[in-house]
Design an enzyme around this catalytic site. Structure first.
Site, PDB file in Angstrom:
ATOM      1  CG  ASP A 555      -1.811  -1.125   1.547  1.00 53.38           C
ATOM      2  OD1 ASP A 555      -1.151  -2.335   1.079  1.00 53.38           O
ATOM      3  OD2 ASP A 555      -2.710  -1.082   1.767  1.00 53.38           O
ATOM      4  CD  GLU A 697      -4.510  -9.652  -0.534  1.00 56.33           C
ATOM      5  OE1 GLU A 697      -5.648  -9.396   0.249  1.00 56.33           O
ATOM      6  OE2 GLU A 697      -3.536  -9.255  -0.450  1.00 56.33           O
ATOM      7  CE  LYS A 809      -9.221  -8.129  -0.450  1.00 55.98           C
ATOM      8  NZ  LYS A 809      -8.215  -8.493   0.447  1.00 55.98           N
TER       9      LYS A 809
END
Ligand code: G6P
Ligand code: MG
Length: 953
Positions: A555, A697, A809
């Site tokens: 991130d 994921e 996702k």
């Protein structure tokens, strides 16, 4: 924090009538008689200031005994009163009479608050005494302007909240008093007069005089700028955790959630500082909740001030993003009926990063009462139920200081917390040394409309701070606080934040919601970015919650860092250096998995070793679920390299690349080349990455995830080019790295072989990129079902079910297209958008998706579609879209938002010819502008709807 104006308080001299001129003439006469040089310009400093303070200023340090001093004041006053004789009702200044009429018609009460002890005489001579709802003057309070007391006194006498009462002032000291009182204000007079105030406090509303003023002008003054303030009206206990996250403040060293100073049942008060990790079960290590610097207890005639007690008559809160200040105004009725106005302000100092500052003002509204304020340091904190601290010692310091020395239980980091409390009214301060919670107590009898102000400064210092003598933490903390005061720190804070925004603000015209959301998200990133420590980096939830335990993920590099790289590169550099300092951890991880080189941890903390928990409770908290990301989500090593290359390209920081970046990129390249699995197919060889997790994921244990493979290929290619660059410019460094990392010819030849033969499933006919092998053999889910889901599709289908289905996702293929956008043609973009977007769980999948989807939409010229995704990211925390804002800010979403604007809507690119843009603004945005720092220079980009572009700098 938005208030309707219910009352107006006017200063007298210089606002209602020109008696400010009389004061000047009286002082001038005295000065002439005494032979003291004094001019009109000198008089500016006397404006609004009490008689004795004025004389002090006039004397400029000349020694004068008390008797003479008094005689001088009396003389000046006699001259002034002589002039006052002339005053008649015709002497109201322009606009005053009209404004009084206007306020009367609108039922807005008004009065006068003047430091002058002659105010009543002047008011009578002007013939306005019958019109005033209140007249308070130099006799009413002990502390004069710029202290807030007189205006708070007037507001309380008028029965309105400070925030509901406009102050009209011609003096800088008066404006300062109003701001300190937490009251909106109107400054009358030339701009120069208020320049210093604006520097210290930020912009003020100013006019030359009162003529032509309208009610709506006054209303507007009470509304904080809607694009700079995040506000909350009314207290709702059920939203307290969400609000705590939203109102997080910090300074890159520590952040504190927006919990209430006085506490509330069930609150999640939390202060986290970078690098203060301690061991825990399951998640291995986490940031420890620091001793609470907000610790505060107020009593009113023996009753505890808390929002779950008595009656809350008013509650409003505002986070001033522009200046990094959090404010709260409460009107509270104690069980016995006593009403109190309580105003809070606090900030984590951006200029002194160890310091937090808070100011509390208590004003008795309806009756006299006895109040106490107990405040100190609360060491009795935990992370949920987990205790992290031993308290080793505590003590007091001087008249109003105290400290607590604590140590983390397992990692054995020392932390000192020191506090200094001051009450400008000089009430006595007492100590109370409870073990683990030293406190100071201030007590005062408050008359009606009287204010008690308590200022508190707190300092954290840790043994891991990058300073000499770091171990002597208590002394350092106390020394850091010595001589500091709230107002000076606050002025520094305002200045520091104004200049931060000068470097990194994005301005959006035509969309206030988006404007505010962008600033809010950038604010939340800035407060969590380490300023002076390059051994730490930002966790996925910044420093605003316990989610992910402070661990650092991709991130940071892919979502958060671009904002910093392009606007505040020194902060990006700190966080990239963290990856350098944790390279040993990455090497240990590679070695542990049987590979050469360095493999970054999926979740990283102090050392860089893998700290992903292998098993965690499921969403019901009933079963343990195996988490595979730490084992097989390997793309992070390429993501780190990507961020380094971007930083280098934007900043031109060759020194960083030579000394640190190159080693990271080359050693992680070794990992990739070793991890690549050689396979023989039809007599030819190729390389695969089997058994991985890509960005999506929902699918684990997949083969040849295209994001992973393509980024690894890019990484190896980049590493080779970098080595060539290093060979050319810094041959000694190149040689040293070749030796250290064993980059011999065979090794580099192998890299080339992997680059040439890595499996990349890209269909040349359609442009389709295959997310991973077998993806389209999975069960097809109707896109309408995905679009309408009210829960995560992984919850709907179950972990196995999602694994077996074509439901995504978050951006995976789309992510790749964005990162390597110039390597894919329009058809590839379109095909993959059409293929993957409808089967993505946009709302309940990953918060990482929407911002990149927004950017991607722009690349295929669908900015208005992009806007929908953009707003999903913009609202993620402000509206708690996913219901998990309590865990902390979604840092990646926040960083992605900046990229959606700059790379998406503006289409910014760095090319060999410098910066280019390719605007595609949402149709209702009128104008977009932002700044970036390119190779050291500040560049401003302006884009108008319709495409007119200006790049300056
Ligand atoms: C007002 C005036 C000041 C004056 C002060 C005290 O604030 O603006 O110039 O010094 O009142 O006035 P006094 O009449 O009590 O001397
Ligand atoms: Mg005045």
């Amino acid at each position: 924090m938005s208030n309707a104006i219910k009352a107006v308080v006017f200063d007298l001299d210089g606002v209602i009538t020109d008696t400010a001129e009389f004061h000047y003439q009286a002082w001038q006469r005295l000065a002439d008689e005494e032979g003291i040089p004094f001019t009109r310009a000198d008089n500016e400093f006397l404006r609004g200031v009490s008689r004795s303070e004025s004389l002090q200023l006039l004397l400029q340090g000349r020694p004068v005994d008390d008797v003479t001093r008094q005689a001088m004041m009396d003389r000046k006053n006699a001259y002034f009163q002589g002039l006052l004789e002339r005053l008649t009702p015709r002497d109201l200044l322009p606009g005053v009479a009209d404004l009084f009429d206007l306020l009367d018609r609108a039922n807005v009460r008004f009065g006068i608050a003047s430091a002058s002890r002659n105010a009543r005489t002047a008011v009578e001579k002007l013939g306005i005494d019958g019109r005033l709802a209140v007249l308070v003057d130099g006799h009413s309070v002990a502390r004069q302007k710029p202290a807030p007391d007189l205006f708070r006194h007037a507001a309380a006498r008028l029965g309105v909240l400070p925030g509901e009462c406009l102050v009209v002032e011609d003096a800088a000291a008066g404006i300062e008093a109003a701001i300190r009182a937490g009251m909106p204000c109107l400054a009358l007079g030339p701009a120069e007069r208020f320049a210093e105030i604006e520097r210290r406090y930020g912009p003020v509303w100013r006019r030359d005089d009162l003529s032509g003023i309208e009610l709506h002008d006054i209303e507007a003054a009470a509304q904080p700028a809607s694009t700079w303030w995040v506000t909350q009206e009314g207290w709702q206990a059920e939203h307290q955790h969400h609000m705590e996250t939203i109102f997080t403040t910090g300074n890159g060293y520590f952040c504190s959630r927006g919990s209430l100073e006085e506490g509330y049942p069930g609150d999640h008060a939390l202060t986290l500082a970078h690098g203060i990790f301690d061991d825990i079960p399951i998640a291995i290590t986490e940031l420890a909740n620091l001793p609470n610097w907000l610790d505060l207890m107020i009593t009113v005639d023996g009753q505890l001030f808390r929002l779950d007690q008595g009656t809350c008559l008013h509650f409003s809160r505002g986070l001033d993003l522009r200046h990094g200040l959090l404010r709260r105004q409460v009107r509270w009725q104690a069980p016995d009926g006593t009403v109190l106005d309580v105003t809070f302000e606090r900030f984590a100092s951006y200029t002194r990063e160890h310091i937090g500052a808070m100011r509390v003002m208590l004003t008795a509204v309806n009756r006299a009462c006895h109040v106490t304020v107990e405040t100190g340091i609360d060491g009795h904190v935990s992370n949920e139920d987990l205790l992290h601290w031993h308290h080793l010692a505590q003590g007091q310091h001087g008249e109003s200081g105290l400290w607590l020395l604590s140590q983390t239980r397992h990692s054995e980091l020392d932390l000192a917390t020191a506090a200094m409390v001051s009450t400008p009214g000089q009430s006595p301060v007492q100590y109370r040394q409870c073990p683990g919670q030293p406190r100071l107590i201030v007590a005062q009898e408050l008359d009606v409309a009287q204010t008690l102000q308590v200022d508190k400064l707190v300092c954290y210092t840790a043994s891991r701070d990058p300073v000499e003598q770091a171990a002597n933490v208590v002394e350092r903390a106390l020394a850091e606080l010595a001589g500091r005061d709230y107002d000076t720190l606050r002025a520094e804070q305002v200045g520091a934040w104004e200049s931060l925004w000068d470097d990194c603000d994005i301005e959006i015209e035509g969309d206030d919601e988006a404007q505010l959301a962008v600033r809010f998200n950038l604010f939340q990133l800035i407060i969590a970015a380490p300023q002076h420590d390059d051994r730490v980096s930002m966790g996925a939830k910044t420093l605003s919650g316990l989610g992910y335990r402070g661990h650092v993920f991709w991130d940071t590099e892919i979502f958060i860092l671009p904002f910093f790289t392009f606007t505040l590169p020194h902060l990006a550099r700190n966080m990239l250096m963290y990856r350098y300092h944790t390279l040993e951890g990455a090497r240990r991880k590679a070695a542990g998995n049987g590979f050469n080189g360095a493999q970054y941890a999926w979740e990283s903390a102090a050392t860089g070793d893998e700290v992903t928990p292998a098993w965690v409770p499921d969403h019901n908290g009933k079963e343990l679920v195996r988490i595979w990301t730490g084992d097989i989500e390997i793309h992070i090593s390429a993501d780190v390299a990507y961020a380094i290359m971007q930083y280098w390209q934007v900043t031109g920081d060759d020194g960083f690349m030579r000394d640190y970046g190159a080693e990271i990129i080359l050693d992680t390249a070794r990992f990739w080349a070793d991890r690549a699995e050689r396979e023989e197919v039809d007599g030819r060889h190729r390389y695969s990455f089997r058994d991985v997790i890509g960005p999506d994921e929902y699918h684990d244990h997949v083969d040849n995830n295209i994001y992973t493979n393509r980024m690894a290929q890019w990484h190896l290619q980049t590493a080779l080019e970098l080595l060539t660059w290093l060979d050319g410019l810094y041959p000694a460094h190149a040689r040293a790295l070749r030796d250290k990392l064993e980059l011999d010819d065979a090794c580099l030849q192998h890299w080339r072989d992997v680059i040439d033969h890595i499996v990349i499933h890209h269909d040349p006919a359609t442009g389709l990129l295959l997310q991973f092998e077998g993806f389209f053999d999975l069960k097809r889910i109707d896109p309408a079902v995905i679009a309408q889901t009210e829960r995560s599709m992984q919850v709907v289908l179950g972990i196995e079910g999602a694994n077996a289905s074509q439901v995504i996702k978050q951006a995976d293929v789309i992510m790749l297209l964005c990162l390597l956008r110039d390597q894919y043609d329009a058809r590839t973009w379109q095909t993959n958008w059409d293929t993957y977007m409808p089967i993505t769980d946009h709302r309940y999948g990953s918060s990482l998706g929407p911002s990149f989807h927004a950017w991607a939409a722009c690349e295929i010229d669908r900015a208005d579609d992009g806007y929908e995704h953009f707003m999903l990211a913009a609202r993620a925390d402000l509206h708690d879209v996913r219901g998990n804002a309590d865990d902390g800010i979604h840092g990646a979403s926040a960083g992605g938002l900046w990229q959606a604007v700059v790379f998406g809507f503006a289409g910014l690119r760095l090319t060999d010819d410098g910066i280019t843009v390719q605007p595609r603004l949402p149709s209702h945005w009128r104008h977009l502008s932002f700044r970036i720092r390119y190779r050291g220079g500040l560049v401003r980009v302006d884009i108008a709807q319709g495409g007119a572009v200006q790049i300056t700098g």
